[in-house]
Write an enzyme that holds these catalytic residues in place. Sequence first.
Site: not given
Length: 186
Positions: A46, A57, A60, A88, A150, A153, A161
């Site tokens: 993930r 990005r 872009h 890790s 989760s 990630e 971003d």
Amino acid sequence: MNTIEYAKTVLNELEHTLLSIDTKNAEQFVELVDQANEIFCAGAGRSGFQVKGFAMRLMHMGKKSYVVGETCTPNIKEDGILVICSGSGETKSLVNHAQKAKEVGAKLALITINPESTIGKMADVVIEISAPSPKSAKEGQIKSIQPMGSLFEQSEGLFMDIAIMMLMEKNHMDSDTMFGRHANME
């Protein structure tokens, strides 16, 4: 819990992780990425999905960005940077990529839970995300209601971003400029 309660808890967790990122390291990360002639992005699982979004990005923005392991990825040189996402910091294939980047004199950036990892010790800049993961040395020290890695990630994706927004500001770009490079063969 219902969806609103889950959402509030997850947002609180994300607020904690994102606000704990060292600002100076984040600025150094942005500077190294901006100065690089080419940006190579690597991650497994993930984390690999998240770093692919970062590479997109960057494209872009008009940057030469690549995902390590893709067929059309060239060789890294001393004026490049390798950005690795690894909770890790010990994933064998990523350690090998980091060693190769350093051998040729390229810069190395790591986004991780574990700054003292093998990759962390090689990196020019480390972005530490304070999130739990079953593969982290900090397992049990930081809590999350979310499964496995989760929170890490999600946090690494949001950090990248934010780094893109910092790069956009630095390079006087906006979404309209970037959209001109959006894929037109979808």
